[in-house]
Design a protein around this motif. Sequence first.
Motif, PDB file in Angstrom:
ATOM      1  N   ILE A 272     -67.977  22.785 -67.520  1.00  0.00           N
ATOM      2  CA  ILE A 272     -67.527  24.178 -67.404  1.00  0.00           C
ATOM      3  C   ILE A 272     -66.030  24.240 -67.146  1.00  0.00           C
ATOM      4  O   ILE A 272     -65.542  23.657 -66.170  1.00  0.00           O
ATOM      5  CB  ILE A 272     -68.261  24.872 -66.235  1.00  0.00           C
ATOM      6  N   LYS A 273     -65.321  24.960 -67.994  1.00  0.00           N
ATOM      7  CA  LYS A 273     -63.893  25.178 -67.777  1.00  0.00           C
ATOM      8  C   LYS A 273     -63.755  26.372 -66.830  1.00  0.00           C
ATOM      9  O   LYS A 273     -64.326  27.430 -67.106  1.00  0.00           O
ATOM     10  CB  LYS A 273     -63.232  25.463 -69.119  1.00  0.00           C
ATOM     11  N   VAL A 274     -63.058  26.193 -65.733  1.00  0.00           N
ATOM     12  CA  VAL A 274     -62.897  27.296 -64.769  1.00  0.00           C
ATOM     13  C   VAL A 274     -61.564  27.975 -65.039  1.00  0.00           C
ATOM     14  O   VAL A 274     -60.498  27.435 -64.748  1.00  0.00           O
ATOM     15  CB  VAL A 274     -62.958  26.781 -63.314  1.00  0.00           C
ATOM     16  N   ASP A 275     -61.650  29.165 -65.603  1.00  0.00           N
ATOM     17  CA  ASP A 275     -60.450  29.852 -66.032  1.00  0.00           C
ATOM     18  C   ASP A 275     -60.069  30.909 -65.002  1.00  0.00           C
ATOM     19  O   ASP A 275     -60.258  32.096 -65.225  1.00  0.00           O
ATOM     20  CB  ASP A 275     -60.751  30.479 -67.403  1.00  0.00           C
ATOM     21  N   LEU A 276     -59.575  30.462 -63.850  1.00  0.00           N
ATOM     22  CA  LEU A 276     -59.152  31.382 -62.795  1.00  0.00           C
ATOM     23  C   LEU A 276     -57.715  31.021 -62.431  1.00  0.00           C
ATOM     24  O   LEU A 276     -57.357  29.843 -62.453  1.00  0.00           O
ATOM     25  CB  LEU A 276     -60.042  31.233 -61.557  1.00  0.00           C
ATOM     26  N   PRO A 277     -56.888  32.048 -62.116  1.00  0.00           N
ATOM     27  CA  PRO A 277     -55.485  31.750 -61.805  1.00  0.00           C
ATOM     28  C   PRO A 277     -55.327  30.960 -60.509  1.00  0.00           C
ATOM     29  O   PRO A 277     -56.231  30.951 -59.673  1.00  0.00           O
ATOM     30  CB  PRO A 277     -54.843  33.135 -61.680  1.00  0.00           C
ATOM     31  N   ARG A 278     -54.189  30.303 -60.374  1.00  0.00           N
ATOM     32  CA  ARG A 278     -53.874  29.560 -59.157  1.00  0.00           C
ATOM     33  C   ARG A 278     -52.583  30.081 -58.559  1.00  0.00           C
ATOM     34  O   ARG A 278     -51.743  30.576 -59.306  1.00  0.00           O
ATOM     35  CB  ARG A 278     -53.698  28.068 -59.476  1.00  0.00           C
TER      36      ARG A 278
ATOM     37  N   THR B 194     -49.846  31.585 -59.746  1.00  0.00           N
ATOM     38  CA  THR B 194     -49.183  30.680 -60.670  1.00  0.00           C
ATOM     39  C   THR B 194     -49.919  30.668 -61.999  1.00  0.00           C
ATOM     40  O   THR B 194     -51.104  30.367 -62.034  1.00  0.00           O
ATOM     41  CB  THR B 194     -49.221  29.251 -60.085  1.00  0.00           C
ATOM     42  N   ALA B 195     -49.221  31.001 -63.078  1.00  0.00           N
ATOM     43  CA  ALA B 195     -49.852  30.872 -64.394  1.00  0.00           C
ATOM     44  C   ALA B 195     -49.969  29.393 -64.720  1.00  0.00           C
ATOM     45  O   ALA B 195     -49.166  28.589 -64.236  1.00  0.00           O
ATOM     46  CB  ALA B 195     -48.997  31.575 -65.426  1.00  0.00           C
ATOM     47  N   GLN B 196     -50.968  29.042 -65.519  1.00  0.00           N
ATOM     48  CA  GLN B 196     -51.168  27.626 -65.849  1.00  0.00           C
ATOM     49  C   GLN B 196     -49.863  27.011 -66.346  1.00  0.00           C
ATOM     50  O   GLN B 196     -49.528  25.895 -66.010  1.00  0.00           O
ATOM     51  CB  GLN B 196     -52.255  27.456 -66.929  1.00  0.00           C
ATOM     52  N   SER B 197     -49.076  27.792 -67.158  1.00  0.00           N
ATOM     53  CA  SER B 197     -47.881  27.236 -67.771  1.00  0.00           C
ATOM     54  C   SER B 197     -46.763  26.986 -66.758  1.00  0.00           C
ATOM     55  O   SER B 197     -45.846  26.232 -67.017  1.00  0.00           O
ATOM     56  CB  SER B 197     -47.396  28.177 -68.859  1.00  0.00           C
ATOM     57  N   ASP B 198     -46.823  27.644 -65.576  1.00  0.00           N
ATOM     58  CA  ASP B 198     -45.782  27.463 -64.565  1.00  0.00           C
ATOM     59  C   ASP B 198     -46.015  26.237 -63.699  1.00  0.00           C
ATOM     60  O   ASP B 198     -45.199  25.896 -62.860  1.00  0.00           O
ATOM     61  CB  ASP B 198     -45.739  28.666 -63.614  1.00  0.00           C
TER      62      ASP B 198
END
Length: 278
Positions: free
Chosen positions: A231-237, A2-6
């Motif tokens: 810390i911003k965790v920039d990993l897809p979901r 899931t992209a953040q925007s979805d």
Amino acid sequence: MTAQSDMATPSGVPITISNVSKAFGEGTGKPFQALKPIDVTIPAGEFISVVGASGCGKSTLMLMVAGLLKHTTGEIMVAGRAVREPVTDVGIAFQDHLLLDFRTAFENVMLHADIRKMDRAKLAVRAKELFAQLRLEHAMNKYPRQLSGGMRQRVSLIRTLVHDPSVILMDEPFGALDALTRLQVRTDLETLWLRRRPTVVFITHSVEEAVGLSDRILVMSPSPGEVIDDIKVDLPRPRPIVLGDAPEFGAYVDRIHRHFERLGVLHGITMPQATAVQ
Ligand SMILES: Nc1ncnc2c1ncn2[C@@H]1O[C@H](COP(=O)(O)OP(=O)(O)OP(=O)(O)O)[C@@H](O)[C@H]1O
Ligand SMILES: [Mg+2]
């Protein structure tokens, strides 16, 4: 993935912690400074974790956000309102599952109907949905003593989420679970969170769990606690549990472990030269 925007529109509300500190035993002449001033702004729907050494003040911070403990300085705002008494639109989970042994799993989840005077029929529909999502229908009419520890913890998770609170506060909720069940409940929590995106403050001793679940991680210094990294965790979901092998996952874990090593939280451990993300 899931992209953040979805992702679902957040059902959560923002939390603002401004200059909040805590001293216990004020007025006794020997106050104990448990937390130094903390400033954190948590946007609606964010999943934020707090990691730090035992005794650094994580639970204290969580109790203050819930309005169950008075802060010494500063201001906490939940949904734009200053916290001066227990926040009601909240789901709280503690390390112990705290199920009532004389109520079935279902009736434990339905506790909100009695305590919060919620509509029983509506709550029952949502409860059954969650039991189904967590594949726990067979446990609904059993008593806590008839369930495994992992099942009890998942029933407790359902009880935390069933009234769709806009804020969820979890203090080491999976601490008592074996590693495999812990992974299962972690996956369940992410699935449920993605569906409605309440604002979550999650305390854990497991750095891997924090990286696996969070949008953002606050690292706290040993007592008296303060936030030393954000810390911003920039990993897809959704984040598969095998993500543990991925280099970017490991970089986040290393970054946090390095703080702990530098602060003396981890002793006698040799770390390789830093290559972690900054
Ligand atoms: N009611 C209280 N009265 C006095 N001191 C307290 C009280 N509650 C907590 N403390 C102290 O405040 C400090 C922070 O406690 P807290 O429970 O918030 O730590 P923690 O980070 O949650 O630790 P752990 O990871 O072990 O759960 C500790 O030194 C603790 O002894
Ligand atoms: Mg604690």
